[in-house]
Design an enzyme around this catalytic site. Structure first.
Site, short mmCIF file in Angstrom:
data_model
loop_
_atom_site.label_atom_id
_atom_site.label_comp_id
_atom_site.label_asym_id
_atom_site.label_seq_id
_atom_site.Cartn_x
_atom_site.Cartn_y
_atom_site.Cartn_z
N LEU A 245 -45.58 59.75 115.35
CA LEU A 245 -44.43 60.13 114.54
C LEU A 245 -43.34 59.10 114.77
CD1 LEU A 245 -43.97 64.02 114.99
CD2 LEU A 245 -44.96 62.82 113.04
N ASP A 246 -42.59 58.80 113.72
CA ASP A 246 -41.43 57.93 113.88
C ASP A 246 -40.45 58.54 114.86
OD1 ASP A 246 -42.53 56.34 111.91
OD2 ASP A 246 -41.30 57.20 110.31
N ARG A 247 -39.59 57.70 115.40
CA ARG A 247 -38.55 58.18 116.31
C ARG A 247 -37.72 59.28 115.67
NH1 ARG A 247 -33.54 54.60 118.91
NH2 ARG A 247 -32.16 56.37 119.27
N THR B 33 -38.43 61.31 113.17
CA THR B 33 -39.16 62.48 112.68
C THR B 33 -39.41 63.49 113.80
OG1 THR B 33 -40.30 61.05 111.09
CG2 THR B 33 -41.23 63.23 111.47
N HIS C 162 -43.85 54.93 107.81
CA HIS C 162 -42.70 55.29 106.97
C HIS C 162 -43.11 55.73 105.57
CE1 HIS C 162 -39.72 52.59 109.47
NE2 HIS C 162 -40.33 53.52 110.20
#
Length: 310
Positions: A145-147, A149, A242
């Site tokens: 997961l992105d930072r 999210t 993304h």
């Protein structure tokens, strides 16, 4: 500290043609490398014969009979688990068993330690939890997961479960759902964005829709439309970096709080990170083959914004 994960297989039918090695590879789904590792230990591959109260070492070429139990121990040297510093703090555990743990990551927290986040990553907190509960596991993330999210993240507890879970990642994107708060008023309540994504040549972190990019497909469903933003449910056919943020921006509905792709939004309504949450996940438990379905409630920052509209 050296530990092992023990796997057992009871031969329920006559299978005189099956050897211990066959069962390890074809039934327990161990890789050839893992089979070789097990052979290195005196008690790595054993059998408890029908009617026998004791276990005995067995060769990979030895055949098993109905009623025999094959016992395999997957050893792991966790003394060399890496240099992740244990940090003690709140950890939202959604699910845990002997092979894996699923966490609900808060927004704006990185998963892995880095130069700027040496002790405050999710992995640091997990290492601290393992220390508190006297568990000894290498930190292995399945998926990412992105930072910014929030939401569900899987960590495997041993090599075997990590290998089997990694084989599910190609389809796991299709069995995960997200919630996002997107800018603007949607003309259609649902739709599909099929647009290839690539990394921008001039930016290491930024992605863009481009004909030379990799295939990316996002399905969206408007759950609630407010005055100038909407709560949107999303499902992916692919898992590009993304992807949701890029695709929503591409169709004119960037995520609130998104400093990369939503810079032109006039009002982020107080959100300080991209409003994206991995809310549900479905996968197969790698050892028991049980179907697991998990959900994580909408985080406080996103929930507060929606509640203000009620």
């Amino acid at each position: 500290m050296t530990k092992y994960r023990e796997l057992r297989y009871l031969v329920k039918d006559e299978c005189g043609f099956l050897t211990a090695g066959d069962i390890m590879r074809d039934v327990l789904k161990l890789s050839s490398r893992e089979v070789s590792r097990c052979k290195q230990f005196d008690d790595g591959v054993m059998v408890k014969a029908r009617g026998d109260d004791h276990v005995h070492p067995i060769r990979l070429i030895d055949k098993l009979s109905k009623g025999d139990s094959l016992i395999v121990r997957i050893y792991e040297d966790t003394d060399n688990a890496g240099d992740i510093v244990p940090t003690h703090g709140h950890l939202d555990i959604v699910y845990e068993d002997e092979d894996l743990i699923v966490l609900n990551k808060e927004g704006d927290r990185v998963i892995h330690p880095s130069y700027a986040h040496y002790t405050d990553s999710l992995s640091n907190l997990l290492a601290g939890y393992y220390e508190e509960t006297m568990q000894s596991h290498v930190i292995r993330t399945v998926g990412r997961l992105d930072r910014e999210t929030s939401g569900l993240v899987i960590f495997a507890k041993n090599r075997h479960s990590a290998a089997l879970l990694s084989k599910q990642t190609s389809t796991m994107s299709r069995r995960k759902e997200y919630l996002a708060i997107c800018h603007g008023v949607f003309e259609k309540t649902e739709g599909t964005v099929d647009a290839p994504i690539r990394r921008r040549p001039d930016e290491r972190m930024i992605r863009e829709v481009h004909p030379e990019g990799k295939s990316a497909v996002t399905h969206y469903f408007v759950e609630r439309q407010f005055r100038d933003y909407a709560l949107v449910r999303l499902r992916l056919d692919t898992g590009r970096t993304h992807q949701i943020r890029v695709h929503m921006c591409y169709i004119g509905h960037p995520l609130l709080g998104d400093n990369f792709y939503g810079k032109d939004i006039p009002d982020n309504h107080g959100l300080t990170r991209a409003a994206l949450h991995a809310k549900s996940l479905e996968f197969i438990q790698p050892i028991t083959n049980e179907k697991i379905m998990l959900t994580a409630a909408l985080p406080e920052d996103m929930q507060k914004l929606i509640s203000n509209e009620d």
